[in-house]
Structure formats: structure tokens, C-alpha cells
Design an enzyme around this catalytic site. Sequence first.
Site, PDB file in Angstrom:
ATOM      1  N   ASP A  46     -35.856  33.266 -22.782  1.00  0.00           N
ATOM      2  CA  ASP A  46     -36.254  34.593 -22.292  1.00  0.00           C
ATOM      3  C   ASP A  46     -35.238  35.550 -22.925  1.00  0.00           C
ATOM      4  O   ASP A  46     -34.640  35.193 -23.965  1.00  0.00           O
ATOM      5  CB  ASP A  46     -36.222  34.647 -20.748  1.00  0.00           C
ATOM      6  CG  ASP A  46     -36.927  35.890 -20.189  1.00  0.00           C
ATOM      7  OD1 ASP A  46     -38.164  35.896 -20.143  1.00  0.00           O
ATOM      8  OD2 ASP A  46     -36.255  36.873 -19.818  1.00  0.00           O
ATOM      9  N   LYS A  65     -37.653  30.243 -12.784  1.00  0.00           N
ATOM     10  CA  LYS A  65     -36.907  31.100 -13.712  1.00  0.00           C
ATOM     11  C   LYS A  65     -35.422  30.922 -13.443  1.00  0.00           C
ATOM     12  O   LYS A  65     -35.036  30.570 -12.327  1.00  0.00           O
ATOM     13  CB  LYS A  65     -37.274  32.570 -13.468  1.00  0.00           C
ATOM     14  CG  LYS A  65     -36.996  33.467 -14.648  1.00  0.00           C
ATOM     15  CD  LYS A  65     -38.145  33.460 -15.640  1.00  0.00           C
ATOM     16  CE  LYS A  65     -37.841  34.214 -16.898  1.00  0.00           C
ATOM     17  NZ  LYS A  65     -39.042  34.357 -17.748  1.00  0.00           N
TER      18      LYS A  65
HETATM   19  P1  NDP Z   1     -34.998  39.076 -26.715  1.00  0.00           P
HETATM   20  O1  NDP Z   1     -33.665  38.826 -26.130  1.00  0.00           O
HETATM   21  O2  NDP Z   1     -35.384  38.367 -27.939  1.00  0.00           O
HETATM   22  O3  NDP Z   1     -35.199  40.639 -26.970  1.00  0.00           O
HETATM   23  C1  NDP Z   1     -35.073  41.552 -25.947  1.00  0.00           C
HETATM   24  C2  NDP Z   1     -35.273  42.947 -26.500  1.00  0.00           C
HETATM   25  O4  NDP Z   1     -35.387  43.868 -25.411  1.00  0.00           O
HETATM   26  C3  NDP Z   1     -34.097  43.422 -27.335  1.00  0.00           C
HETATM   27  O5  NDP Z   1     -34.549  44.305 -28.315  1.00  0.00           O
HETATM   28  C4  NDP Z   1     -33.240  44.133 -26.285  1.00  0.00           C
HETATM   29  O6  NDP Z   1     -32.342  45.089 -26.833  1.00  0.00           O
HETATM   30  C5  NDP Z   1     -34.300  44.795 -25.454  1.00  0.00           C
HETATM   31  N1  NDP Z   1     -33.786  45.009 -24.101  1.00  0.00           N
HETATM   32  C6  NDP Z   1     -33.303  44.071 -23.252  1.00  0.00           C
HETATM   33  N2  NDP Z   1     -32.888  44.622 -22.112  1.00  0.00           N
HETATM   34  C7  NDP Z   1     -33.119  45.946 -22.247  1.00  0.00           C
HETATM   35  C8  NDP Z   1     -32.899  47.056 -21.415  1.00  0.00           C
HETATM   36  N3  NDP Z   1     -32.354  46.925 -20.194  1.00  0.00           N
HETATM   37  N4  NDP Z   1     -33.281  48.285 -21.872  1.00  0.00           N
HETATM   38  C9  NDP Z   1     -33.827  48.426 -23.116  1.00  0.00           C
HETATM   39  N5  NDP Z   1     -34.041  47.404 -23.953  1.00  0.00           N
HETATM   40  C10 NDP Z   1     -33.706  46.191 -23.523  1.00  0.00           C
HETATM   41  O7  NDP Z   1     -36.026  38.775 -25.524  1.00  0.00           O
HETATM   42  P2  NDP Z   1     -37.585  38.453 -25.609  1.00  0.00           P
HETATM   43  O8  NDP Z   1     -38.216  39.190 -26.731  1.00  0.00           O
HETATM   44  O9  NDP Z   1     -37.755  37.001 -25.508  1.00  0.00           O
HETATM   45  O10 NDP Z   1     -38.084  39.071 -24.211  1.00  0.00           O
HETATM   46  C11 NDP Z   1     -38.547  40.407 -24.089  1.00  0.00           C
HETATM   47  C12 NDP Z   1     -39.417  40.524 -22.852  1.00  0.00           C
HETATM   48  O11 NDP Z   1     -40.522  39.631 -22.956  1.00  0.00           O
HETATM   49  C13 NDP Z   1     -38.735  40.160 -21.524  1.00  0.00           C
HETATM   50  O12 NDP Z   1     -39.279  40.949 -20.490  1.00  0.00           O
HETATM   51  C14 NDP Z   1     -39.162  38.715 -21.313  1.00  0.00           C
HETATM   52  O13 NDP Z   1     -39.107  38.346 -19.948  1.00  0.00           O
HETATM   53  C15 NDP Z   1     -40.592  38.768 -21.818  1.00  0.00           C
HETATM   54  N6  NDP Z   1     -41.201  37.504 -22.213  1.00  0.00           N
HETATM   55  C16 NDP Z   1     -40.591  36.670 -23.105  1.00  0.00           C
HETATM   56  C17 NDP Z   1     -41.205  35.499 -23.462  1.00  0.00           C
HETATM   57  C18 NDP Z   1     -40.609  34.558 -24.484  1.00  0.00           C
HETATM   58  O14 NDP Z   1     -41.236  33.534 -24.745  1.00  0.00           O
HETATM   59  N7  NDP Z   1     -39.471  34.850 -25.059  1.00  0.00           N
HETATM   60  C19 NDP Z   1     -42.495  35.086 -22.871  1.00  0.00           C
HETATM   61  C20 NDP Z   1     -43.071  36.079 -22.011  1.00  0.00           C
HETATM   62  C21 NDP Z   1     -42.437  37.229 -21.700  1.00  0.00           C
HETATM   63  P3  NDP Z   1     -30.789  44.751 -26.916  1.00  0.00           P
HETATM   64  O15 NDP Z   1     -30.662  43.786 -28.047  1.00  0.00           O
HETATM   65  O16 NDP Z   1     -30.126  46.063 -27.165  1.00  0.00           O
HETATM   66  O17 NDP Z   1     -30.398  44.161 -25.598  1.00  0.00           O
HETATM   67  O1  2IT Z   2     -41.660  34.899 -19.212  1.00  0.00           O
HETATM   68  C1  2IT Z   2     -42.043  33.871 -19.792  1.00  0.00           C
HETATM   69  O2  2IT Z   2     -43.213  33.455 -19.668  1.00  0.00           O
HETATM   70  C2  2IT Z   2     -41.103  33.164 -20.656  1.00  0.00           C
HETATM   71  N1  2IT Z   2     -39.982  33.629 -20.832  1.00  0.00           N
HETATM   72  C3  2IT Z   2     -41.495  31.871 -21.306  1.00  0.00           C
HETATM   73  C4  2IT Z   2     -41.324  30.729 -20.343  1.00  0.00           C
HETATM   74  C5  2IT Z   2     -41.544  29.355 -20.922  1.00  0.00           C
HETATM   75  O3  2IT Z   2     -41.334  28.401 -20.159  1.00  0.00           O
HETATM   76  O4  2IT Z   2     -41.919  29.214 -22.090  1.00  0.00           O
END
Ligand code: NDP
Ligand code: 2IT
Length: 452
Positions: A171, A131
Site C-alpha cells: 500500500d 490492513k
Molecule cells: P505509493 O506509496 O506508491 O504512492 C503514494 C502517492 O500518494 C505518492 O505520490 C505520495 O506522495 C502521495 N501521497 C501519499 N500521502 C499523501 C498525502 N497525505 N497527501 C498528498 N499526497 C500523498 O502508494 P500507492 O500508489 O500504492 O497507493 C496510493 C493509493 O492507492 C492509496 O490510497 C492506497 O491505499 C490505494 N491503493 C493501493 C493499492 C496497491 O495495490 N498499491 C490497491 C488499491 C488501492 P509522496 O511521495 O510525497 O508521499
Molecule cells: O487497498 C488495497 O486494496 C491494497 N492496498 C492492495 C491489497 C492487497 O492485498 O493486494
Amino acid sequence: MAAIELKGKAKGIYENVVEKNPGQPEFHQAVKEVLASIEPALKAHPEFEKAKIVERLVEPERVIMFRVPWVDDNGEVQINRGYRVEFNSAIGPYKGGLRLHPKVNLSILKFLGFEQILKNALTTLPMGGGKGGSDFDPKGKSDNEVMKFCQSFMNELYRHIGADTDVPAGDIGVGGREIGYMFGQYKKLTNKFESVLTGKGIEYGGSLVRPEATGYGLLYFVREMLKLKKETVKGKVVAISGSGNVSQYAAQKTIQMGGKVVTLSDSAGVIHDAEGIDENKLAYVMELKNIKRGRIKEYAEKFGCEYEPNEKPWKFKCDIALPSATQNEINKDDAKKLINNGVIAVGEGANMPSTIEAIDLFLANNVLFGPAKAANAGGVATSGLEMCQNRIGLSWTFEEVDAKLDGIMKSIFNQCTTSAEKYAKDKTNLVVGANIGGFMKVGKAMLAQGIV
Ligand code: NDP
Ligand code: 2IT
């Protein structure tokens, strides 16, 4: 149940982790949750103890920290800190996302990298765990500033990564735009067009379904989990947190499965739409968040529903909760509210969104609980499918990738129930199932490769 108090060998390992990694509470938490689950597997496999597999697993193979200087639109020099934690390469090249958020630090990236090792093992694909990211805040930055940052970030990162070494992805704060800028810079620096990043645009080596994959995969997992109670998503009231990549596609698949999504949120507050967020309203959210980069509050203004600043979705009544924003967004009190309101299932879209105390409450109250490393593995699994397509030089159709993703999520679910049955004598304890399922694969691979 994932007991909070550790005993014996696990306790000693945990205390050592805390002592050697001061000021890293998120990393401690992720390690503790795993240690609380894997005791039965360690008892059954004394060879792991002899080779100190767990002690080695909690120590990253390599941590890189670097300066990221760039010039903003006013001509002012800005300095951020960049990181890549190359945690474990026992079963494949390091693989995992990059997070851009002002709160990013080593503790957060080490917890994420550690989780990623076991998550990637569950996908069935050959990917190690890693990461990275930076304390850069993309909010309020122009496209030009984001590009300048991404180029400077890659100016250092490029020497540590590669298609067979370490393959980053998105992420929080990293989506298609950022991956594009980073890929462009990598190519310029190395003169190589290779599968060094996933989540690429479809025109230059990306995979169909990768943008949808984490949210869709989450719902495929929840669908399997609900079968344990002879239930389906159809007709269920679903609370989702966040409004980014994972939340948007979790909402879309929920709607497609006949569920009713009633909440979305961002770091400023939550909207509650009791009538349900339909496809049209969701299209508005996608435009608002991905193109205009606005706030979720604007949804409430547009559709005339409730908005509560500084609140989370968990106080609203729902059947299924899908925390999909960030770590520790469901604490003990939030879990109590959900349970009192009759929640039947929780599927973790975000990484470590529930505290250990919240998880214990869910399990003790018979709530179906899909832990992050299993439930959100669809994103990285589809990254693995993107790497596979890049290697063979072909692009699969949406239907082909979606069917493979669905199959992988079913397989992850089955690995979890099998391990849970074997080691916890309770096939519904998917926390134990996911931790032991992932751990056994990585542990065996480490054992086979000697003391390295
Ligand atoms: P994005 O940046 O697309 O969206 C993040 C969302 O979470 C936004 O709505 C953001 O609001 C909110 N957020 C972020 N930080 C905080 C906080 N401290 N308190 C409240 N809300 C918060 O990210 P993703 O959708 O990609 O990721 C979301 C989660 O999913 C993370 O935990 C990530 O690690 C996990 N994840 C992502 C994957 C991927 O492929 N993208 C795969 C697996 C897991 P704001 O805009 O106000 O910051
Ligand atoms: O938390 C996760 O699994 C991710 N943000 C996706 C990682 C990836 O390599 O696609």
C-alpha cells in the site's frame, strides 16, 4: 444518494461506533458511508438484523499493535509502532495491504481494513479483509534502514500471518523492495516458503501484472462506467493525483486507451502538463519515483511545465478525474471545481479519496462515480490471482493475468449496477451498488457460520 444524515437502525449503529471508537474519524467516515447505502438491503433481509450482522461487521475480529525497534545508519535506536487489523475472515483469510507512512494510526488502518472487507468480496475471490502498517516514514531512509525496519516489523508480524490465515501486501510506502525484505525475514523465521505476502518479485512467486493491476483495473472499470454515457477514454483529458504505484499505471493505461493525462502530484505539489504526459515522460516519472525516489517537482523542471506547490490537481480542467494518492484528497470545494469544469467521470484509485460531501455532489450532478472499493479492487484481485498461482505452483503469462483482471473488473462493475438497480432503482448509483454488492456476500457468509 449517499445521504449524510443517517436514520433509524443505521443511525444507532453509527452512534455506537463513534462512542466505542473515539478519535477515529476516518473509521467513522468509512462506516457512515456504508451505513448510508445498505438500508434497503437490510429491509429486504430481516435475518441480518436478527443476527446483528452489521454490528458484528464494524467490530474487527482482532487488532494487533506492537513495538518495532530498529537501529538507523548512525547507530541510533528508533522505535516505531506496528499494526495489523484482522477485520473479517467470513469469506477467506484476512487480506489487505501494509501502509508505511508517518501519519498511520489505528483510525486509518481500521477504515482501510473495513473498506477492504467489501472490496475483497466484490472481487469474486475468497479473501477476507485486513490492513496493517506502521508510522515508519520510508522517505529519506537508506535501503539498509528500510531493510532493518522491515525485518524488525516482521519479527513480530510473522506469528500472526500465514498463507491460510492472513496475507498482507503493499500500500502507500510499501512496494516490491519492502515486500522482498519482509518475505525474506518471514522465511528465515518460519523456514517456510509460502504465499504469505503478495506483490512478491517475479523471481520468487510474484505474479505478472500485480504491479500494474490497481491502475490498469481502475481504467478497465472507468471504461465500463463510461459506457453508461456512451463515452470512451479516447480523447479525454484526465487528471490523476499521486505519482506512486497506482497513479503511474493508471496513467499508462490511460495513455494506451488514447486519453491525455495532464496532471500528477505528490505530497509537496502538482504538475500540470497541458500537452499531455506521454509514454516517454511517464518512463521518466517511473525512474524518478521508483529508483531515484525524487519529487514530482523535478518533472516540471525537466519538461518545462507548470508546478504548483501545496496544490492538488482538481482545479485544472479535465473530463475524467482519478484521485490515486490518499484519503480525503477531494473535498466539497474540490468537487465543485471539478463539476464547474465539466468533469464527466471520477474513478477512485486511492482508498476513500472523496469525502462524503464530495460524493454527494458528484451523484447529485450526474457525474459518473466509481467508488474505491469497486474501482481500485484490481490490485487486491490480482493479489488473489498471485495466491492462486502460488497454490497450484504455476505462473500465468502477462496476457493471461491481464485478461483475468479485465474480466474481474467487468464482473465488479456488473455486480455494482445489478445491486444499484435492485436496491436504489438507479443502476448508475455505483456507491449503493458496491456497498450492497459486497455486503450481501459477506453478510450471507457470516450468517451461515453462526455467531462467531
Ligand atoms: P505509493 O506509496 O506508491 O504512492 C503514494 C502517492 O500518494 C505518492 O505520490 C505520495 O506522495 C502521495 N501521497 C501519499 N500521502 C499523501 C498525502 N497525505 N497527501 C498528498 N499526497 C500523498 O502508494 P500507492 O500508489 O500504492 O497507493 C496510493 C493509493 O492507492 C492509496 O490510497 C492506497 O491505499 C490505494 N491503493 C493501493 C493499492 C496497491 O495495490 N498499491 C490497491 C488499491 C488501492 P509522496 O511521495 O510525497 O508521499
Ligand atoms: O487497498 C488495497 O486494496 C491494497 N492496498 C492492495 C491489497 C492487497 O492485498 O493486494
